[in-house]
Design a protein around this motif. Sequence first.
Motif, PDB file in Angstrom:
ATOM      1  N   UNK A 149       0.835  -1.192   0.000  1.00  0.00           N
ATOM      2  CA  UNK A 149       0.000   0.000   0.000  1.00  0.00           C
ATOM      3  C   UNK A 149       0.875   1.250   0.000  1.00  0.00           C
ATOM      4  N   UNK A 150       0.553   2.134  -0.946  1.00  0.00           N
ATOM      5  CA  UNK A 150       1.269   3.413  -1.010  1.00  0.00           C
ATOM      6  C   UNK A 150       0.544   4.401  -0.097  1.00  0.00           C
ATOM      7  N   UNK A 151       0.822   4.288   1.175  1.00  0.00           N
ATOM      8  CA  UNK A 151       0.112   5.084   2.166  1.00  0.00           C
ATOM      9  C   UNK A 151       0.720   6.481   2.241  1.00  0.00           C
ATOM     10  N   UNK A 152      -0.125   7.459   2.030  1.00  0.00           N
ATOM     11  CA  UNK A 152       0.321   8.842   2.136  1.00  0.00           C
ATOM     12  C   UNK A 152       0.032   9.352   3.540  1.00  0.00           C
ATOM     13  N   UNK A 156       3.620  13.976   3.494  1.00  0.00           N
ATOM     14  CA  UNK A 156       3.843  13.908   2.054  1.00  0.00           C
ATOM     15  C   UNK A 156       3.426  15.216   1.395  1.00  0.00           C
ATOM     16  N   UNK A 157       4.133  15.540   0.318  1.00  0.00           N
ATOM     17  CA  UNK A 157       3.860  16.779  -0.414  1.00  0.00           C
ATOM     18  C   UNK A 157       2.956  16.474  -1.595  1.00  0.00           C
ATOM     19  N   UNK A 158       1.884  17.222  -1.709  1.00  0.00           N
ATOM     20  CA  UNK A 158       0.986  17.113  -2.854  1.00  0.00           C
ATOM     21  C   UNK A 158       1.204  18.323  -3.758  1.00  0.00           C
ATOM     22  N   UNK A 159       1.425  18.066  -5.053  1.00  0.00           N
ATOM     23  CA  UNK A 159       1.744  19.134  -6.007  1.00  0.00           C
ATOM     24  C   UNK A 159       0.753  19.094  -7.163  1.00  0.00           C
ATOM     25  N   UNK A 186       1.537  27.548 -13.197  1.00  0.00           N
ATOM     26  CA  UNK A 186       1.257  27.773 -11.784  1.00  0.00           C
ATOM     27  C   UNK A 186       1.440  26.448 -11.038  1.00  0.00           C
ATOM     28  N   UNK A 187       2.386  26.448 -10.085  1.00  0.00           N
ATOM     29  CA  UNK A 187       2.661  25.273  -9.266  1.00  0.00           C
ATOM     30  C   UNK A 187       2.113  25.509  -7.871  1.00  0.00           C
ATOM     31  N   UNK A 188       1.338  24.559  -7.368  1.00  0.00           N
ATOM     32  CA  UNK A 188       0.763  24.655  -6.032  1.00  0.00           C
ATOM     33  C   UNK A 188       1.200  23.459  -5.197  1.00  0.00           C
ATOM     34  N   UNK A 189       1.484  23.702  -3.917  1.00  0.00           N
ATOM     35  CA  UNK A 189       1.851  22.643  -2.991  1.00  0.00           C
ATOM     36  C   UNK A 189       1.032  22.784  -1.710  1.00  0.00           C
ATOM     37  N   UNK A 190       0.872  21.672  -0.997  1.00  0.00           N
ATOM     38  CA  UNK A 190       0.103  21.720   0.246  1.00  0.00           C
ATOM     39  C   UNK A 190       0.952  22.144   1.439  1.00  0.00           C
ATOM     40  N   UNK A 191       2.271  22.224   1.246  1.00  0.00           N
ATOM     41  CA  UNK A 191       3.168  22.760   2.282  1.00  0.00           C
ATOM     42  C   UNK A 191       4.449  23.209   1.604  1.00  0.00           C
ATOM     43  N   UNK A 192       5.220  24.103   2.225  1.00  0.00           N
ATOM     44  CA  UNK A 192       6.446  24.628   1.593  1.00  0.00           C
ATOM     45  C   UNK A 192       7.383  23.497   1.181  1.00  0.00           C
ATOM     46  N   UNK A 193       7.829  23.557  -0.067  1.00  0.00           N
ATOM     47  CA  UNK A 193       8.682  22.488  -0.595  1.00  0.00           C
ATOM     48  C   UNK A 193       9.528  23.015  -1.743  1.00  0.00           C
ATOM     49  N   UNK A 194      10.675  22.370  -1.926  1.00  0.00           N
ATOM     50  CA  UNK A 194      11.470  22.603  -3.124  1.00  0.00           C
ATOM     51  C   UNK A 194      10.882  21.751  -4.255  1.00  0.00           C
ATOM     52  N   UNK A 195      10.662  22.369  -5.409  1.00  0.00           N
ATOM     53  CA  UNK A 195      10.025  21.702  -6.540  1.00  0.00           C
ATOM     54  C   UNK A 195      10.951  21.756  -7.749  1.00  0.00           C
ATOM     55  N   UNK A 196      11.216  20.595  -8.340  1.00  0.00           N
ATOM     56  CA  UNK A 196      11.967  20.518  -9.590  1.00  0.00           C
ATOM     57  C   UNK A 196      10.960  20.382 -10.736  1.00  0.00           C
TER      58      UNK A 196
END
Length: 372
Positions: A149-152, A156-159, A186-196
């Motif tokens: 199971x891929x339990x989130x 975990x960061x949602x983008x 436009x990139x959105x995340x559910x918490x501050x994160x570095x995004x590539x």
Amino acid sequence: MMSVGLARKAAAFGASAAVLAALSAGLMSSPAQAATSAKAAPKVSVSAPKATPGDYQGSCPSKVNFAAQIKVPVKGKTELAYRWLHGDGSKSKVSVIKLKGKGTKTVTVKQSITFKEDVKGWEAVQVLGPKKVTSKKGYFSVSCEKPQDNVRTHLDVSVSASAWASPSSYAGSCDTRSDKIDFVGLIKTNRPSWVRYRWVLNGEVVDYGKIKVRDARKVGFGIAPRHSQRGWAQLQVLSPDATSSNRAYYKVWCKDENRGGDHRGDHKSPDARDGKISASASVTTSSDCTVTATGSVTSNVAGKIRYSWALNGAVLSSGEVEVGANGGSQPVNGFSSTPINGEAKSGNVTLSVSGPGGSDTETVSYACTPAP
């Protein structure tokens, strides 16, 4: 003829007339007739089904193939009727195969069964005609590996990502001194994160980067085409959660690309030269971010024109209009769509048209700020 001595001997033991007749017939039979009666008649036989694979271990659902051979004596025309017997007590439908010729025919019968869970069982083949016979059981097993199971978790960061072209279409001079089409993502995340991320233009990677996103952040790039063209760009997020935006479509008409020759009357867009058809779309948004689109199609070739509306890459509606013998413009039915929770409040609307005069697309970008 039975000898007198033998007859007397049989009578002495109380043999009946029928016994005497049988003994007499046996003694009178020729050696050739005895050999014929001793020879066994051809029989129907069937092998035990073979499962492939016989013992399966892996992900499910999984397909198991079964095969068995039936040998049937044929003289002229013969019908072979058979069915599969399953280990759970059920039976398949009866299948009939028509055979003709002479001698023993070997027929291979097959079936496939897909299993979604662990099982150990058997299969058999029952021949119903020309003679009833049942094979031995062919055993098999299926062992399904349980996927992890891929339990989130809340860590975990949602983008999410969306993209649009600004403007989505350009007509004018195509010198390379400035960008003609800008692509905005436009990139959105559910918490501050570095995004590539990276930008893909018509299937080719043209830009990439890494940014810190707190809630939402825009990225972009621009192009300055040297000739008329159309295409799309897409924003792809590589990490921390892989996702892709919708395709942002664009169209460029370079009016000065024929300036080198005497073609002053030939300044036509690729659509006008090749298809003589064009699409026109407009979009408005309301305070609750409902997107309303209206449009029309123009063609100087008579006939039926099909159209479709897409919102952020997803087709919402389609239809058909007809242009008269002299050509002209026809309105098309638009649509209204209100985003539900979690859907993007910005993006693009695309009107695609096709008909006897060719095809065309028009993409319009929109952005909405919900009322407080």
